[in-house]
Design a protein around this motif. Sequence first.
Motif, PDB file in Angstrom:
ATOM      1  N   MET A 186      34.726  43.408  28.122  1.00 55.58           N
ATOM      2  CA  MET A 186      36.158  43.175  28.164  1.00 55.58           C
ATOM      3  C   MET A 186      36.456  42.176  29.283  1.00 55.58           C
ATOM      4  O   MET A 186      35.755  42.144  30.300  1.00 55.58           O
ATOM      5  N   PHE A 187      37.494  41.372  29.069  1.00 59.96           N
ATOM      6  CA  PHE A 187      37.901  40.384  30.054  1.00 59.96           C
ATOM      7  C   PHE A 187      39.411  40.463  30.267  1.00 59.96           C
ATOM      8  O   PHE A 187      40.169  40.737  29.325  1.00 59.96           O
ATOM      9  N   SER A 188      39.827  40.207  31.488  1.00 56.88           N
ATOM     10  CA  SER A 188      41.251  40.095  31.814  1.00 56.88           C
ATOM     11  C   SER A 188      41.488  38.745  32.469  1.00 56.88           C
ATOM     12  O   SER A 188      40.942  38.458  33.532  1.00 56.88           O
ATOM     13  N   PHE A 189      42.284  37.920  31.800  1.00 56.28           N
ATOM     14  CA  PHE A 189      42.587  36.576  32.292  1.00 56.28           C
ATOM     15  C   PHE A 189      44.098  36.451  32.493  1.00 56.28           C
ATOM     16  O   PHE A 189      44.828  36.134  31.563  1.00 56.28           O
ATOM     17  N   TYR A 190      44.570  36.775  33.684  1.00 59.60           N
ATOM     18  CA  TYR A 190      45.986  36.679  34.043  1.00 59.60           C
ATOM     19  C   TYR A 190      46.869  37.594  33.200  1.00 59.60           C
ATOM     20  O   TYR A 190      48.057  37.318  32.988  1.00 59.60           O
ATOM     21  N   TYR A 191      46.296  38.688  32.705  1.00 65.03           N
ATOM     22  CA  TYR A 191      47.096  39.737  32.086  1.00 65.03           C
ATOM     23  C   TYR A 191      47.883  40.425  33.196  1.00 65.03           C
ATOM     24  O   TYR A 191      47.362  40.652  34.294  1.00 65.03           O
ATOM     25  N   ARG A 192      49.125  40.765  32.944  1.00 63.32           N
ATOM     26  CA  ARG A 192      50.029  41.159  34.022  1.00 63.32           C
ATOM     27  C   ARG A 192      50.043  42.648  34.338  1.00 63.32           C
ATOM     28  O   ARG A 192      50.662  43.053  35.322  1.00 63.32           O
ATOM     29  N   HIS A 193      49.412  43.476  33.516  1.00 64.15           N
ATOM     30  CA  HIS A 193      49.400  44.908  33.782  1.00 64.15           C
ATOM     31  C   HIS A 193      48.042  45.337  34.332  1.00 64.15           C
ATOM     32  O   HIS A 193      47.003  44.795  33.945  1.00 64.15           O
ATOM     33  N   MET A 194      48.064  46.317  35.214  1.00 66.24           N
ATOM     34  CA  MET A 194      46.827  46.926  35.687  1.00 66.24           C
ATOM     35  C   MET A 194      46.212  47.751  34.555  1.00 66.24           C
ATOM     36  O   MET A 194      46.917  48.445  33.833  1.00 66.24           O
ATOM     37  N   LEU A 195      44.899  47.663  34.414  1.00 67.80           N
ATOM     38  CA  LEU A 195      44.214  48.436  33.386  1.00 67.80           C
ATOM     39  C   LEU A 195      43.780  49.778  33.987  1.00 67.80           C
ATOM     40  O   LEU A 195      43.126  49.805  35.029  1.00 67.80           O
ATOM     41  N   PRO A 196      44.130  50.878  33.332  1.00 62.70           N
ATOM     42  CA  PRO A 196      43.788  52.199  33.871  1.00 62.70           C
ATOM     43  C   PRO A 196      42.299  52.497  33.722  1.00 62.70           C
ATOM     44  O   PRO A 196      41.569  51.820  32.985  1.00 62.70           O
ATOM     45  N   GLU A 213      33.893  41.888  38.700  1.00 62.99           N
ATOM     46  CA  GLU A 213      33.901  43.133  37.949  1.00 62.99           C
ATOM     47  C   GLU A 213      35.205  43.877  38.211  1.00 62.99           C
ATOM     48  O   GLU A 213      35.714  43.901  39.334  1.00 62.99           O
ATOM     49  N   MET A 214      35.743  44.484  37.180  1.00 67.48           N
ATOM     50  CA  MET A 214      37.000  45.213  37.323  1.00 67.48           C
ATOM     51  C   MET A 214      36.734  46.650  37.743  1.00 67.48           C
ATOM     52  O   MET A 214      35.843  47.323  37.215  1.00 67.48           O
ATOM     53  N   THR A 215      37.514  47.109  38.705  1.00 70.68           N
ATOM     54  CA  THR A 215      37.527  48.494  39.144  1.00 70.68           C
ATOM     55  C   THR A 215      38.972  48.965  39.134  1.00 70.68           C
ATOM     56  O   THR A 215      39.901  48.168  38.965  1.00 70.68           O
ATOM     57  N   VAL A 216      39.186  50.257  39.327  1.00 73.65           N
ATOM     58  CA  VAL A 216      40.558  50.768  39.365  1.00 73.65           C
ATOM     59  C   VAL A 216      41.334  50.127  40.508  1.00 73.65           C
ATOM     60  O   VAL A 216      42.509  49.780  40.368  1.00 73.65           O
ATOM     61  N   LYS A 217      40.680  49.923  41.641  1.00 73.97           N
ATOM     62  CA  LYS A 217      41.314  49.215  42.753  1.00 73.97           C
ATOM     63  C   LYS A 217      41.338  47.729  42.413  1.00 73.97           C
ATOM     64  O   LYS A 217      40.302  47.140  42.084  1.00 73.97           O
ATOM     65  N   PRO A 218      42.492  47.077  42.477  1.00 71.76           N
ATOM     66  CA  PRO A 218      42.582  45.680  42.034  1.00 71.76           C
ATOM     67  C   PRO A 218      41.789  44.719  42.907  1.00 71.76           C
ATOM     68  O   PRO A 218      41.748  44.850  44.127  1.00 71.76           O
ATOM     69  N   ASP A 219      41.150  43.766  42.242  1.00 71.47           N
ATOM     70  CA  ASP A 219      40.447  42.655  42.904  1.00 71.47           C
ATOM     71  C   ASP A 219      39.389  43.134  43.892  1.00 71.47           C
ATOM     72  O   ASP A 219      39.145  42.498  44.914  1.00 71.47           O
ATOM     73  N   ALA A 220      38.761  44.274  43.582  1.00 71.30           N
ATOM     74  CA  ALA A 220      37.827  44.879  44.526  1.00 71.30           C
ATOM     75  C   ALA A 220      36.383  44.898  44.040  1.00 71.30           C
ATOM     76  O   ALA A 220      35.486  45.219  44.809  1.00 71.30           O
ATOM     77  N   GLY A 221      36.145  44.535  42.782  1.00 71.95           N
ATOM     78  CA  GLY A 221      34.808  44.631  42.225  1.00 71.95           C
ATOM     79  C   GLY A 221      33.892  43.516  42.675  1.00 71.95           C
ATOM     80  O   GLY A 221      34.313  42.518  43.274  1.00 71.95           O
ATOM     81  N   ALA A 222      32.617  43.674  42.374  1.00 68.47           N
ATOM     82  CA  ALA A 222      31.603  42.684  42.752  1.00 68.47           C
ATOM     83  C   ALA A 222      31.922  41.321  42.147  1.00 68.47           C
ATOM     84  O   ALA A 222      32.421  41.218  41.021  1.00 68.47           O
ATOM     85  N   ILE A 223      31.637  40.274  42.898  1.00 70.86           N
ATOM     86  CA  ILE A 223      31.936  38.904  42.479  1.00 70.86           C
ATOM     87  C   ILE A 223      30.818  38.381  41.587  1.00 70.86           C
ATOM     88  O   ILE A 223      29.634  38.467  41.921  1.00 70.86           O
ATOM     89  N   VAL A 224      31.209  37.820  40.440  1.00 73.56           N
ATOM     90  CA  VAL A 224      30.253  37.289  39.474  1.00 73.56           C
ATOM     91  C   VAL A 224      30.174  35.767  39.561  1.00 73.56           C
ATOM     92  O   VAL A 224      29.101  35.182  39.424  1.00 73.56           O
TER      93      VAL A 224
END
Length: 319
Positions: free
Chosen positions: A88-98, A141-152
């Motif tokens: 799955m990818f999120s590209f400037y989608y405006r809602h946080m994914l649960p 990588e996406m985590t519940v905490k925004p912008d906190a996952g490992a950098i790819v």
Amino acid sequence: MTDSQPQRRPRAVVFAYHNVGVRCLKVLLAGGVDVALVVTHQDSESENIWFDSVISVCDAEGIPYITPDDAKSPTLLAVVRAARPDLMFSFYYRHMLPAELLEVAPAYNMHGSLLPAFRGRAPVNWAVLHGAHATGATLHEMTVKPDAGAIVARMEVPILPDDTAFEVFGKVTVAAEQALWHVLPALLAGTAPRLHNDLSQGGYFGGRKPEDGRIDWNQPAQTVYNLHRAVAPPYPGAFTDIGAVRYVLQRARLYKPNNKHNYNIAAASLRPGLTVVDNCIFGVCGDGRMLAISALTADGEPITAQQLHTRLAAAASGQ
């Protein structure tokens, strides 16, 4: 001899909006990804839509899309699960994914800064406002905490002294496209790098509202100029109110005296705020330096230096 079975293309669900959403979605398609579903937004009638349409790309490519109001709805979760994505990818989608959505498949987000700097909302605008000299795009990588996952992947772009946020956003869009394009083969092969996202650095920033563009003319000129650059059109613009009239800076530059014009001596005797000198509009700042304003509106209508001079004179005399 038997014919070999065709290799199944990796399947993705993509959450996307805005120019970054359009360009990165096109990268996935060009890279051979089977985009089974796009989750996006309907454009708001109250918003200035100056950016490209993800829905238009879906229509052109025959990609199914949905525009749910709530990213936490059970219906959305069921639809995404039914798509059976590998990624799955999120590209400037405006809602946080649960968390429930993030558990469906490995998920990656494209953020408009060089993480860990400028995490959170409106990263390009905040970078310009803070006078940063560079920014970029980061796939992580996406985590519940925004912008906190490992950098790819990351791609850097410069912020030049007179760049507006709109101009920088154009660079960041290209950086996002390049970052995804270069790492996509490794990502699909499961060999993409995982770099530490050091959250002790940088910081989180919230969303911005039009009211945040109010100018405090007592601030130094560079601070006021950075605000103008950060919110210049097509964003709502930096503004100042005089009486009941709202004046919005459309185009301005930090004034630099030269042999032909040297108004800083005059500025020393002027109060901070809008003024007119030699039929030119300036904004006098708290440190005595000025912004040269080449386009100004008053309650949404363009106003000339002569018109502004007349209004300022009337306001000073109490008329």
